[in-house]
Enzyme design. Structure first.
Site, PDB file in Angstrom:
ATOM      1  CG  HIS A  57      -1.542   1.526   1.490  1.00  0.00           C
ATOM      2  ND1 HIS A  57      -2.705   1.814   0.749  1.00  0.00           N
ATOM      3  CD2 HIS A  57      -1.417   2.409   2.390  1.00  0.00           C
ATOM      4  CE1 HIS A  57      -2.918   3.158   1.056  1.00  0.00           C
ATOM      5  NE2 HIS A  57      -1.986   3.415   2.061  1.00  0.00           N
ATOM      6  CD  GLU A 107      -4.611   6.757   2.155  1.00  0.00           C
ATOM      7  OE1 GLU A 107      -4.669   5.802   1.508  1.00  0.00           O
ATOM      8  OE2 GLU A 107      -3.500   6.794   2.985  1.00  0.00           O
ATOM      9  CB  SER A 140      -2.282   0.107  -3.232  1.00  0.00           C
ATOM     10  OG  SER A 140      -3.224   0.613  -2.112  1.00  0.00           O
TER      11      SER A 140
HETATM   12  N1  HBI Z   1       0.543   5.853  10.372  1.00  0.00           N
HETATM   13  N2  HBI Z   1       1.981   4.553   9.343  1.00  0.00           N
HETATM   14  C1  HBI Z   1       0.992   5.323   9.144  1.00  0.00           C
HETATM   15  N3  HBI Z   1       0.277   5.601   7.954  1.00  0.00           N
HETATM   16  C2  HBI Z   1      -0.933   6.075   7.867  1.00  0.00           C
HETATM   17  O1  HBI Z   1      -1.643   6.792   6.879  1.00  0.00           O
HETATM   18  C3  HBI Z   1      -1.306   7.027   9.207  1.00  0.00           C
HETATM   19  C4  HBI Z   1      -0.400   6.667  10.291  1.00  0.00           C
HETATM   20  N4  HBI Z   1      -0.760   7.169  11.350  1.00  0.00           N
HETATM   21  C5  HBI Z   1      -2.077   8.083  11.625  1.00  0.00           C
HETATM   22  C6  HBI Z   1      -2.825   8.270  10.356  1.00  0.00           C
HETATM   23  N5  HBI Z   1      -2.481   7.596   8.886  1.00  0.00           N
HETATM   24  C7  HBI Z   1      -4.033   8.962  10.118  1.00  0.00           C
HETATM   25  O2  HBI Z   1      -4.765   8.473  11.173  1.00  0.00           O
HETATM   26  C8  HBI Z   1      -3.785  10.405  10.135  1.00  0.00           C
HETATM   27  O3  HBI Z   1      -3.806  10.901   8.623  1.00  0.00           O
HETATM   28  C9  HBI Z   1      -4.809  11.235  10.676  1.00  0.00           C
HETATM   29 FE    FE Z   2      -2.283   5.432   2.679  1.00  0.00          FE
END
Ligand code: HBI
Ligand code: FE
Length: 301
Positions: free
Chosen positions: A138, A184, A203
């Site tokens: 992803h 996304e 993805s």
């Molecule tokens: N951590 N590795 C990772 N990837 C994400 O897309 C991600 C995250 N932590 C928090 C988060 N996304 C979302 O909840 C925030 O964009 C709000």
């Molecule tokens: Fe993502």
């Protein structure tokens, strides 16, 4: 002895999302590229090949170009060091390894500094379409090609900066919706038709068809305040996709001060994922068939 052996062997493969406290405060870990097993590379190949067949005519030009310019191929899970070298030259981004989801503020801090945190593990062969936390497919196949584009490169950094601010203001839910429906699950208009730029779609084998070709979901012109108020599904296909006119729209978004907009939408009702509003510029009015069939099946009709 057996225990030691087990611990050692589970360390040579890449375990899934780890729980507990991170070794480093920024949650980064070594990718451990040398430790990927043949089976793990084979899962990558399966995912890569079926997705690559699907994306011509579906992924936007920037995605295709980014993929072409990066050291990403079917044979092996990409090495983050090699990706970062190319990315750094193009847009100043790097890819760093994390064990899975990281806390919001850790995530934002990385993005604000043009570091993209990517899961280092890969899903198992029996769960190709199932993902609890973002894995290397992803994150690298979906997100990294778009980071080669200057507009989205600036936009995602701005999201990191804005995320830290939104947290303090207590409006993170609103900003997170904007990220969700752009980075996304975003669609973009091209001269030759609607295209995917969102990593969650790009993805996904099933959603890259659903998002563009299925008549169920709505496709609605992106409007910032509208999207700030729109709930989303994390466990199924989206009921609505929001369409930007071109990727430069993201560059504009990167420079807008969101604070007055948070205030403007504060207290206004939220929209359900499938709602279509009178004020929407509708590109495709969804039939909602996918959701209604699912509901009927659940009710045993
Ligand atoms: N951590 N590795 C990772 N990837 C994400 O897309 C991600 C995250 N932590 C928090 C988060 N996304 C979302 O909840 C925030 O964009 C709000
Ligand atoms: Fe993502």
């Amino acid at each position: 002895m057996l225990r030691q052996l087990n611990e050692h062997s589970s360390d040579t493969a890449h375990r899934g999302p780890a729980s507990g406290t991170p070794a480093r405060p920024d949650w980064t870990i070594d990718q451990g590229w040398e430790r990927y097993t043949a089976e793990e590379h084979a899962v990558w190949r399966t995912l890569f090949e079926r997705q690559t067949r699907l994306l011509p005519g579906r992924a936007c030009d920037a995605f295709v170009q980014g993929m072409k310019d990066l050291p990403i191929g079917p044979a092996q899970i990409p090495d983050f060091r090699a990706l970062s070298e190319v990315l750094a030259q193009r847009t100043g981004w790097q890819v760093v390894a994390v064990p899975g989801l990281v806390p919001d503020e850790v995530f934002f801090e990385h993005l604000a500094n043009r570091r993209f945190p990517a899961g280092h593990f890969i899903r198992k062969p029996h769960e190709l379409d199932y993902l609890e936390e973002p894995d290397v497919f992803h994150d690298v196949f979906g997100h990294v090609p778009m980071l080669m584009n200057p507009a989205i490169a600036d936009y995602i950094q701005a999201y990191g900066v804005g995320g830290l601010r939104a947290q303090k203001l207590g409006v993170l839910d609103k900003l997170a919706r904007v990220y969700w429906y752009t980075v996304e699950f975003g669609l973009v208009k091209q001269a030759d038709g609607l295209r995917i730029y969102g990593a969650g779609i790009a993805s996904s084998f099933t959603e890259s068809v659903f998002a563009l070709d299925d008549d169920s979901p709505n496709r609605i012109a992106f409007d910032l305040q509208r999207v700030m108020r729109t709930l989303y599904r994390i466990d199924d296909f989206q009921e609505s996709y929001f369409v930007i006119d071109d990727l430069d729209a993201l560059l504009e978004l990167a420079h807008i001060d969101f604070a007055p907009l948070y205030e403007a939408v504060q207290g206004l009702p939220e929209h359900e994922p499938g709602d279509v509003l009178a004020s929407d510029r509708v590109i495709h009015r969804g039939t909602g068939r996918y959701v209604s069939e699912k509901r009927e099946r659940r009710a045993g009709v």
